[in-house]
Design an enzyme around this catalytic site. Sequence first.
Site, PDB file in Angstrom:
ATOM      1  N   ASN A   1       0.961  -0.945  -0.218  1.00 64.95           N
ATOM      2  CA  ASN A   1      -0.045   0.110   0.024  1.00 64.95           C
ATOM      3  C   ASN A   1       0.840   1.219   0.029  1.00 64.95           C
ATOM      4  O   ASN A   1       1.490   1.498   0.815  1.00 64.95           O
ATOM      5  CB  ASN A   1      -0.969  -0.051   1.295  1.00 64.95           C
TER       6      ASN A   1
ATOM      7  N   ARG B   1       4.778  18.632   0.846  1.00 71.98           N
ATOM      8  CA  ARG B   1       5.815  19.691   0.271  1.00 71.98           C
ATOM      9  C   ARG B   1       4.939  20.383  -1.022  1.00 71.98           C
ATOM     10  O   ARG B   1       5.471  21.458  -1.713  1.00 71.98           O
ATOM     11  CB  ARG B   1       7.039  19.332  -0.183  1.00 71.98           C
TER      12      ARG B   1
ATOM     13  N   HIS C   1      -5.701   3.771  -1.570  1.00 72.15           N
ATOM     14  CA  HIS C   1      -6.807   3.957  -0.695  1.00 72.15           C
ATOM     15  C   HIS C   1      -7.322   5.618  -1.182  1.00 72.15           C
ATOM     16  O   HIS C   1      -7.046   6.336  -0.275  1.00 72.15           O
ATOM     17  CB  HIS C   1      -6.801   3.532   0.585  1.00 72.15           C
TER      18      HIS C   1
ATOM     19  N   ARG D   1      -8.987   8.354  -0.742  1.00 66.23           N
ATOM     20  CA  ARG D   1     -10.272   8.929   0.308  1.00 66.23           C
ATOM     21  C   ARG D   1     -10.492  10.125  -0.111  1.00 66.23           C
ATOM     22  O   ARG D   1      -9.777  10.920  -0.994  1.00 66.23           O
ATOM     23  CB  ARG D   1      -9.411   9.029   1.737  1.00 66.23           C
TER      24      ARG D   1
ATOM     25  N   HIS E   1      -3.890  11.464   0.943  1.00 65.42           N
ATOM     26  CA  HIS E   1      -2.691  10.985   0.505  1.00 65.42           C
ATOM     27  C   HIS E   1      -2.783  10.648  -1.013  1.00 65.42           C
ATOM     28  O   HIS E   1      -2.608  11.240  -2.052  1.00 65.42           O
ATOM     29  CB  HIS E   1      -2.214   9.893   1.258  1.00 65.42           C
TER      30      HIS E   1
ATOM     31  N   GLU F   1      -8.844   0.445  -2.749  1.00 71.34           N
ATOM     32  CA  GLU F   1      -9.714   0.298  -1.560  1.00 71.34           C
ATOM     33  C   GLU F   1     -10.289   1.675  -1.360  1.00 71.34           C
ATOM     34  O   GLU F   1      -9.880   2.695  -1.806  1.00 71.34           O
ATOM     35  CB  GLU F   1      -8.630  -0.094  -0.412  1.00 71.34           C
TER      36      GLU F   1
ATOM     37  N   HIS G   1      -4.060  -4.349   7.529  1.00 71.27           N
ATOM     38  CA  HIS G   1      -4.175  -2.908   8.745  1.00 71.27           C
ATOM     39  C   HIS G   1      -3.191  -3.373   9.890  1.00 71.27           C
ATOM     40  O   HIS G   1      -3.530  -4.234  10.621  1.00 71.27           O
ATOM     41  CB  HIS G   1      -5.496  -2.726   9.023  1.00 71.27           C
ATOM     42  N   ASP G   2      -2.228  -2.457   9.708  1.00 70.55           N
ATOM     43  CA  ASP G   2      -1.403  -2.489  11.075  1.00 70.55           C
ATOM     44  C   ASP G   2      -0.475  -3.923  10.843  1.00 70.55           C
ATOM     45  O   ASP G   2       0.131  -4.386  12.203  1.00 70.55           O
ATOM     46  CB  ASP G   2      -2.024  -2.343  12.241  1.00 70.55           C
TER      47      ASP G   2
ATOM     48  N   GLY H   1       0.962  -1.175   4.350  1.00 72.62           N
ATOM     49  CA  GLY H   1       1.491   0.040   3.670  1.00 72.62           C
ATOM     50  C   GLY H   1       2.123   0.829   4.984  1.00 72.62           C
ATOM     51  O   GLY H   1       3.329   1.053   4.925  1.00 72.62           O
ATOM     52  N   HIS H   2       1.555   1.243   6.013  1.00 75.15           N
ATOM     53  CA  HIS H   2       2.246   2.223   7.126  1.00 75.15           C
ATOM     54  C   HIS H   2       3.322   1.738   7.762  1.00 75.15           C
ATOM     55  O   HIS H   2       4.341   2.217   7.566  1.00 75.15           O
ATOM     56  CB  HIS H   2       1.002   2.233   8.451  1.00 75.15           C
TER      57      HIS H   2
HETATM   58  C1  LIG Z   1      -8.494  -0.433   4.564  1.00 75.75           C
HETATM   59  C2  LIG Z   1      -7.295  -0.252   5.159  1.00 75.75           C
HETATM   60  O1  LIG Z   1      -6.816  -1.023   6.309  1.00 75.75           O
HETATM   61  C3  LIG Z   1      -5.952   0.418   4.435  1.00 75.75           C
HETATM   62  O2  LIG Z   1      -6.656   0.840   3.365  1.00 75.75           O
HETATM   63  C4  LIG Z   1      -5.777   1.538   5.491  1.00 75.75           C
HETATM   64  O3  LIG Z   1      -6.968   2.126   5.845  1.00 75.75           O
HETATM   65  C5  LIG Z   1      -4.890   2.679   4.831  1.00 75.75           C
HETATM   66  O4  LIG Z   1      -5.440   3.924   5.115  1.00 75.75           O
HETATM   67  P1  LIG Z   1      -4.430   5.074   5.590  1.00 75.75           P
HETATM   68  O5  LIG Z   1      -3.234   5.037   4.858  1.00 75.75           O
HETATM   69  O6  LIG Z   1      -5.146   6.205   5.171  1.00 75.75           O
HETATM   70  O7  LIG Z   1      -4.323   4.863   7.153  1.00 75.75           O
HETATM   71  N1  LIG Z   2      -5.743  -2.976   3.492  1.00 76.82           N
HETATM   72  C1  LIG Z   2      -4.660  -2.682   4.339  1.00 76.82           C
HETATM   73  C2  LIG Z   2      -3.805  -1.802   3.757  1.00 76.82           C
HETATM   74  O1  LIG Z   2      -3.879  -1.526   2.526  1.00 76.82           O
HETATM   75  C3  LIG Z   2      -2.698  -1.115   4.555  1.00 76.82           C
HETATM   76  O2  LIG Z   2      -3.106  -0.854   5.963  1.00 76.82           O
HETATM   77  P1  LIG Z   2      -1.562  -0.525   6.617  1.00 76.82           P
HETATM   78  O3  LIG Z   2      -0.589  -1.401   6.624  1.00 76.82           O
HETATM   79  O4  LIG Z   2      -1.288   0.847   5.992  1.00 76.82           O
HETATM   80  O5  LIG Z   2      -2.407  -0.415   8.119  1.00 76.82           O
END
Ligand SMILES: CC(=O)[C@@H](O)[C@H](O)COP(=O)(O)O
Ligand SMILES: NCC(=O)COP(=O)(O)O
Length: 237
Positions: free
Chosen positions: A7, A18, A43, A45, A50, A70, A190-191, A213-214
């Site tokens: 992600n 920036r 994703h 939004r 982002h 997503e 997610h996480d 992703g995060h």
């Molecule tokens: C659905 C999901 O879990 C991911 O798409 C997550 O919400 C990432 O979104 P953000 O990067 O905006 O936190």
């Molecule tokens: N669907 C989860 C995703 O795309 C990434 O979630 P995260 O790793 O950024 O919490």
Amino acid sequence: MTKLSVNINKIATLRNSRGGDIPNVVEAALNAERFGAQGITVHPRPDERHIRYRDVYDLKPVLTTEFNIEGNPIDRFVDLVLDVRPTQVTLVPDAHNAITSNAGWDTVTHKAFLKEVIARFKASGIRTSIFVDARPEMIPAAAEAGADRVELYTEPYAKNYAADREAAIAPFVETAREAARCGLGVNGGHDLNLENLKYFAENIPNLLEVSIGHALVADAIYLGFENTIQLYLKQLR
Ligand SMILES: CC(=O)[C@@H](O)[C@H](O)COP(=O)(O)O
Ligand SMILES: NCC(=O)COP(=O)(O)O
């Protein structure tokens, strides 16, 4: 083997901070694929904090792995997905002002709505996935709505992993088993991170894809993007 979909939302967060085009989102996605990512997830939004809708159009023609979009199926999102036609769309019930995704669908209450929007995506040849909590009772309605897969919302697993990983994963195993009984594929996200991913992938039956992703982008700050993607892939082998 479980596929890793990277992600790239947080690459876009840095770019937007920036006002320019550094880091370039398309370049990051192509490098992620070159480094071994088996999919790219975005994703977009409604506030485009982002990933922007423009990014989605820029990414589609150049990606060579699976493209997963997503989002909450508001009209603008549905039109974007039908226009771009990614590999997969994952429907997420996010409130527009949510800081991040924080719950799965109540598929029972929203079955008629989900069925209608899923039918439109399937008619365009797009694989459909519904973002769900680890609640087996939500799975039959997801199948009745016509989804191909469910994506398990794994934040509660990540939150409880350190304290008691067996207890943390138990509802996810049960929900994945129910998905198999209902003929649904299983994704997760997610996480998820380098600490909790291997145990999740080893214990969830028929886990087809994780989208991360995060934590991955955060790890890449210290470990490098290519090395980090390789480290995440190693957790899935
Ligand atoms: C659905 C999901 O879990 C991911 O798409 C997550 O919400 C990432 O979104 P953000 O990067 O905006 O936190
Ligand atoms: N669907 C989860 C995703 O795309 C990434 O979630 P995260 O790793 O950024 O919490």
